[in-house]
Design an enzyme around this catalytic site. Structure first.
Site: not given
Length: 463
Positions: A130, A191, A214, A237, A259, A262, A327-328, A361, A415, A420
């Site tokens: 994506y 979609q 998003n 982020s 940062q 973003h 994250e960072h 990045d 068991e 088995h």
């Protein structure tokens, strides 16, 4: 820029707000809307996909124009600035070189009596990427998602991206060409996720979906997980800079602002032992933010989730970083290597003043697709290992089965699974009569471990 002490009520409240900011990403209305979108595409295929695209994006699509022709893709790529294309090419080389280190191979355990136990590695057959539109285009993310899949040997890479952004941002086409992705569809939103997950008349389904988007895209990925695999349900982020009195406040502030630009939910945190540095960083944030093109986004993010936290010691700061599991993490201290070694939970760690987050990045090589929102406690950065399937293969011999049948049957009986146990005993009876004795199956056989079978070279390039 708010400065708080870790042991204060104000500091704890601020950190709690940062941790819980993910609640703003999805709500009940988003969940219902996405569910309706997924259902329509699943049930009606192209018809639903195209009607939703016209509704949300104002673009009319058909089976004849939903896929980008290769000639158009290459023409758009050529329109990207020459210096940016050169940078993309060099970045791609770095990303490919780093991810070659992550390649996995089939391994075979061969034992003296002919038994083989195989850990088979095979690439996924198709991966969807994506590529978001909206406020900003991210060609770097195309490279960071496509190249690890390519190194893994995935034969079919598919990109989806909103038509309006794609046609007006030639740098995206340049990144797709550089990454070797030539199957591109001009669809976006939830979609597009539905089309990749379920397939339509025009778009064959994939096995895994990666890439940011998003909150509707994130929610769609969450809802189709299980039908297909996904990289992660990415949230806003974040960066945490851990610094002492030796840090340069100009650089600390610059990286926090990088940062914050973003989006309005991004978090930028400085953890420091120095009140002097904290004051200087706050002043620099105010000064530098005034000149940024995305100033409104930056100021909204900092107002809600920008924080400078004062701690008593670096040890306390390290504990806080591990608690946030961001994250960072940037380490700007007198002994950054020592501090970095103590950070257990982070998507990526940047050591020293030269290691700006922007280096990771765009250019260094490791993928910038990282766990967010504290999930670095159990998730890892996107890598080659995310694009392969692992299959266990067992090739037993009758000789080994004769030696182990009683033990296998005993475990099955324990068991309560007599079927088995019978399936093993019948093999022994049909082979050589009832089994009366057993020996340690490994006492007379040595194991040859890690016989490596590299995947065929033909699998390393996408079609």
């Amino acid at each position: 820029m708010q400065i708080v002490r870790l042991d204060s009520a104000e500091g704890q409240a601020r950190l709690a707000a940062i941790h819980h900011r993910y609640a703003a990403v999805a709500d009940a209305d988003v969940t219902r809307t996405v569910a309706d979108i997924l259902r329509l595409v699943r049930e009606t295929g192209d018809q639903g996909l195209f009607s939703l695209t016209e509704k949300f994006d104002g673009v009319s699509l058909s089976p004849q124009n939903v896929r980008v022709e290769l000639a158009l893709l290459e023409k758009l790529a050529e329109q990207a600035p020459a210096d940016a294309r050169t940078a993309l090419r060099l970045a791609a080389d770095n990303i490919r070189s780093f991810h070659e280190l992550q390649r996995e191979y089939t391994r075979v355990m061969e034992q003296a009596d002919g038994v083989q136990l195989i850990h088979r590695i095979q690439p996924l057959d198709a991966v969807g990427i994506y590529v978001p539109g909206g406020q900003a285009a991210y060609p770097s993310t195309v490279l960071m998602t496509a190249i690890p899949a390519q190194v893994a040997g995935v034969p079919r890479l598919v990109a989806v991206t909103p038509a309006k952004t794609f046609l007006t941002q030639p740098i995206l086409a340049a990144a797709l060409v550089e990454a070797g992705v030539t199957e591109v569809y001009t669809i976006g939103g939830a979609q597009a996720i539905a089309a990749l997950a379920y397939g339509t008349e025009s778009i064959p389904r994939v096995a895994k979906i990666v890439g940011p988007g998003n909150r509707y895209v994130a929610e769609a990925k969450r809802q189709v997980y299980g039908v297909v695999d996904v990289d992660a349900i990415a949230g806003p982020s974040e960066v945490v800079v851990i610094a002492d009195e030796t840090a340069d406040p100009v650089l600390v502030a610059a990286d926090m602002l990088a940062q914050a630009e973003h989006d309005e939910l991004a978090a930028a945190v400085c953890v420091t032992t120095s009140e002097t540095l904290a004051t200087a960083v706050a002043e620099q944030v105010s000064y530098q933010s005034a000149t940024l093109s995305r100033r409104e986004v930056v100021e909204a993010a900092l107002d809600r989730f920008g924080t400078i936290v004062l701690v008593e010691s670096l040890a306390e700061g390290i504990r806080l970083v591990n608690q946030i599991a961001p994250e960072h993490v940037e380490v700007m201290t007198a002994e950054p290597e020592r501090v970095a070694e103590a950070i257990a939970y982070a998507g990526a760690i940047f050591i020293g003043p030269a290691s700006a987050e922007a280096v990771g990045d765009y250019f260094a090589g490791p993928s910038h697709v990282l766990p967010t929102g504290g999930t670095a406690r159990f998730f890892s950065p996107l890598g080659v290992y995310d694009f392969v399937r692992r299959t266990n293969v067992i090739r037993y011999t009758m000789g080994r089965l004769v030696k182990t049948a009683d033990m296998i049957a005993a475990l099955a009986d324990a068991e309560g699974l007599d079927g088995h146990a019978r399936s093993v005993r019948l093999r022994i009876e049909r082979h050589s009569g009832p089994l009366t004795a057993t020996t340690n199956p490994l006492s007379e056989s040595k194991q040859n471990l890690l016989v490596i079978e590299p995947p065929p070279e033909a699998a390393s390039e996408p079609s």
